[in-house]
Design a protein around this motif. Sequence first.
Motif, PDB file in Angstrom:
ATOM      1  N   TYR A   1      76.861 -20.970  24.983  1.00 19.18           N
ATOM      2  CA  TYR A   1      75.726 -21.897  25.013  1.00 19.18           C
ATOM      3  C   TYR A   1      75.213 -22.103  23.605  1.00 19.18           C
ATOM      4  N   PHE A   2      74.617 -23.282  23.346  1.00 21.01           N
ATOM      5  CA  PHE A   2      73.951 -23.538  22.073  1.00 21.01           C
ATOM      6  C   PHE A   2      72.762 -24.421  22.337  1.00 21.01           C
ATOM      7  N   GLY A   3      71.565 -23.934  22.064  1.00 20.39           N
ATOM      8  CA  GLY A   3      70.364 -24.726  22.296  1.00 20.39           C
ATOM      9  C   GLY A   3      69.124 -23.988  21.868  1.00 20.39           C
ATOM     10  N   SER A   4      67.965 -24.574  22.148  1.00 20.77           N
ATOM     11  CA  SER A   4      66.699 -24.040  21.651  1.00 20.77           C
ATOM     12  C   SER A   4      65.677 -23.741  22.736  1.00 20.77           C
ATOM     13  N   ASP A   5      66.033 -23.928  23.994  1.00 20.84           N
ATOM     14  CA  ASP A   5      65.087 -23.708  25.084  1.00 20.84           C
ATOM     15  C   ASP A   5      65.005 -22.215  25.389  1.00 20.84           C
ATOM     16  N   LYS A   6      63.826 -21.640  25.248  1.00 18.94           N
ATOM     17  CA  LYS A   6      63.703 -20.192  25.455  1.00 18.94           C
ATOM     18  C   LYS A   6      64.050 -19.784  26.881  1.00 18.94           C
ATOM     19  N   ALA A   7      63.974 -20.701  27.815  1.00 23.05           N
ATOM     20  CA  ALA A   7      64.355 -20.390  29.196  1.00 23.05           C
ATOM     21  C   ALA A   7      65.849 -20.104  29.325  1.00 23.05           C
ATOM     22  N   ASP A   8      66.627 -20.533  28.358  1.00 24.45           N
ATOM     23  CA  ASP A   8      68.072 -20.324  28.372  1.00 24.45           C
ATOM     24  C   ASP A   8      68.494 -19.029  27.684  1.00 24.45           C
ATOM     25  N   PHE A   9      67.511 -18.234  27.284  1.00 22.70           N
ATOM     26  CA  PHE A   9      67.787 -16.948  26.651  1.00 22.70           C
ATOM     27  C   PHE A   9      67.330 -15.844  27.597  1.00 22.70           C
ATOM     28  N   GLY A  10      68.238 -14.923  27.909  1.00 24.94           N
ATOM     29  CA  GLY A  10      67.940 -13.963  28.960  1.00 24.94           C
ATOM     30  C   GLY A  10      67.650 -12.556  28.505  1.00 24.94           C
ATOM     31  N   SER A  11      68.087 -12.192  27.323  1.00 23.92           N
ATOM     32  CA  SER A  11      67.850 -10.847  26.802  1.00 23.92           C
ATOM     33  C   SER A  11      66.998 -10.972  25.549  1.00 23.92           C
ATOM     34  N   TRP A  12      65.934 -10.183  25.499  1.00 24.69           N
ATOM     35  CA  TRP A  12      64.980 -10.277  24.403  1.00 24.69           C
ATOM     36  C   TRP A  12      64.755  -8.917  23.762  1.00 24.69           C
ATOM     37  N   GLY A  13      64.530  -8.927  22.469  1.00 26.11           N
ATOM     38  CA  GLY A  13      64.093  -7.724  21.793  1.00 26.11           C
ATOM     39  C   GLY A  13      62.612  -7.485  22.063  1.00 26.11           C
ATOM     40  N   GLN A  14      62.127  -6.377  21.548  1.00 28.47           N
ATOM     41  CA  GLN A  14      60.732  -6.012  21.802  1.00 28.47           C
ATOM     42  C   GLN A  14      59.762  -6.749  20.883  1.00 28.47           C
TER      43      GLN A  14
END
Length: 125
Positions: free
Chosen positions: A104-117
Amino acid sequence: QVQLVESGGGLVQPGGSLRLSCAASGGTFSMYAMGWFRQAPGKERAFVGVISWSGSRTDYADVVKGRFTISRDNAKNTVYLQMNSLTAEDTAVYFCAAARKTFYFGSDKADFGSWGQGIQVTVSS
Protein backbone atom coordinates in the motif's frame (compact mmCIF):
# COMPACT_ATOMS: atom_id res chain seq x y z
CA GLN A 1 1.39 -7.64 13.68
CA VAL A 2 4.37 -5.36 13.55
CA GLN A 3 5.61 -3.79 16.79
CA LEU A 4 7.07 -0.31 16.45
CA VAL A 5 9.26 1.70 18.78
CA GLU A 6 10.21 5.32 18.13
CA SER A 7 13.35 6.99 19.42
CA GLY A 8 15.32 10.19 18.94
CA GLY A 9 12.84 12.78 20.15
CA GLY A 10 13.53 15.59 22.56
CA LEU A 11 13.97 19.33 22.86
CA VAL A 12 15.51 21.31 20.02
CA GLN A 13 15.86 25.02 19.32
CA PRO A 14 14.01 26.69 16.45
CA GLY A 15 15.93 26.21 13.25
CA GLY A 16 17.52 23.05 14.54
CA SER A 17 17.37 19.47 13.33
CA LEU A 18 16.37 16.15 14.80
CA ARG A 19 16.24 12.62 13.47
CA LEU A 20 13.62 10.17 14.64
CA SER A 21 14.00 6.44 14.27
CA CYS A 22 11.36 3.76 14.32
CA ALA A 23 12.44 0.17 14.85
CA ALA A 24 10.10 -2.59 13.75
CA SER A 25 9.84 -6.16 14.91
CA GLY A 26 7.46 -9.07 14.57
CA GLY A 27 6.49 -8.69 10.95
CA THR A 28 7.72 -8.54 7.39
CA PHE A 29 8.83 -4.93 7.55
CA SER A 30 10.05 -4.72 3.97
CA MET A 31 6.59 -5.41 2.53
CA TYR A 32 4.82 -2.45 4.14
CA ALA A 33 4.75 1.26 3.57
CA MET A 34 5.69 3.20 6.68
CA GLY A 35 4.16 6.49 7.72
CA TRP A 36 4.93 9.24 10.16
CA PHE A 37 2.16 11.16 11.85
CA ARG A 38 2.09 13.77 14.57
CA GLN A 39 -0.35 15.03 17.13
CA ALA A 40 -0.11 18.43 18.76
CA PRO A 41 -2.03 19.23 21.96
CA GLY A 42 -5.71 19.70 21.24
CA LYS A 43 -5.37 18.64 17.62
CA GLU A 44 -6.05 15.50 15.66
CA ARG A 45 -3.28 13.17 14.59
CA ALA A 46 -2.03 14.43 11.25
CA PHE A 47 -0.11 12.94 8.35
CA VAL A 48 3.54 13.94 8.11
CA GLY A 49 4.95 11.64 5.45
CA VAL A 50 5.05 8.14 4.02
CA ILE A 51 7.62 5.93 2.37
CA SER A 52 6.85 2.97 0.15
CA TRP A 53 7.83 -0.59 1.01
CA SER A 54 10.91 -0.39 -1.20
CA GLY A 55 11.81 3.16 -0.28
CA SER A 56 11.48 4.31 -3.89
CA ARG A 57 8.50 6.60 -3.25
CA THR A 58 7.83 9.20 -0.62
CA ASP A 59 5.12 11.73 -0.01
CA TYR A 60 4.88 14.54 2.53
CA ALA A 61 2.39 16.91 4.01
CA ASP A 62 2.74 20.37 2.52
CA VAL A 63 3.70 21.88 5.86
CA VAL A 64 6.85 19.74 6.09
CA LYS A 65 7.74 19.38 2.42
CA GLY A 66 11.30 20.47 1.77
CA ARG A 67 12.21 20.28 5.48
CA PHE A 68 11.52 16.67 6.44
CA THR A 69 12.87 13.53 4.79
CA ILE A 70 11.79 9.94 5.33
CA SER A 71 14.11 7.05 4.64
CA ARG A 72 14.21 3.39 5.52
CA ASP A 73 16.71 0.59 5.94
CA ASN A 74 14.94 -2.69 5.35
CA ALA A 75 18.00 -4.65 6.43
CA LYS A 76 17.70 -2.99 9.86
CA ASN A 77 13.90 -2.95 9.95
CA THR A 78 14.06 0.77 10.66
CA VAL A 79 12.47 3.88 9.22
CA TYR A 80 13.78 7.38 9.83
CA LEU A 81 12.39 10.89 9.85
CA GLN A 82 14.99 13.60 9.36
CA MET A 83 13.57 16.94 10.44
CA ASN A 84 15.35 20.18 9.53
CA SER A 85 14.53 23.87 10.00
CA LEU A 86 12.24 23.06 12.86
CA THR A 87 9.76 25.61 14.17
CA ALA A 88 7.53 25.77 17.20
CA GLU A 89 4.67 24.58 15.02
CA ASP A 90 6.45 21.24 14.66
CA THR A 91 6.07 20.57 18.37
CA ALA A 92 4.02 17.40 18.74
CA VAL A 93 4.06 13.76 19.63
CA TYR A 94 5.35 11.89 16.59
CA PHE A 95 4.15 8.40 15.70
CA CYS A 96 5.40 5.91 13.18
CA ALA A 97 2.94 3.49 11.68
CA ALA A 98 2.90 0.49 9.37
CA ALA A 99 0.35 0.14 6.61
CA ARG A 100 -2.36 -2.46 7.05
CA LYS A 101 -1.86 -3.96 3.61
CA THR A 102 1.28 -5.03 1.85
CA PHE A 103 2.51 -2.72 -0.91
CA TYR A 104 0.00 0.00 0.00
CA PHE A 105 1.05 3.63 -0.49
CA GLY A 106 -1.00 6.51 0.86
CA SER A 107 -1.55 9.05 3.61
CA ASP A 108 -4.83 8.08 5.27
CA LYS A 109 -4.15 7.16 8.90
CA ALA A 110 -7.07 4.72 8.76
CA ASP A 111 -4.96 2.61 6.39
CA PHE A 112 -2.21 2.17 8.98
CA GLY A 113 -2.77 -0.62 11.45
CA SER A 114 0.30 -0.83 13.66
CA TRP A 115 1.44 2.20 15.62
CA GLY A 116 4.34 3.06 17.84
CA GLN A 117 3.80 4.54 21.27
CA GLY A 118 4.77 8.01 20.10
CA ILE A 119 7.67 10.26 20.99
CA GLN A 120 7.68 13.89 22.03
CA VAL A 121 9.38 16.53 19.91
CA THR A 122 9.50 20.00 21.39
CA VAL A 123 10.85 22.98 19.47
CA SER A 124 11.56 25.84 21.80
CA SER A 125 14.25 28.34 22.69
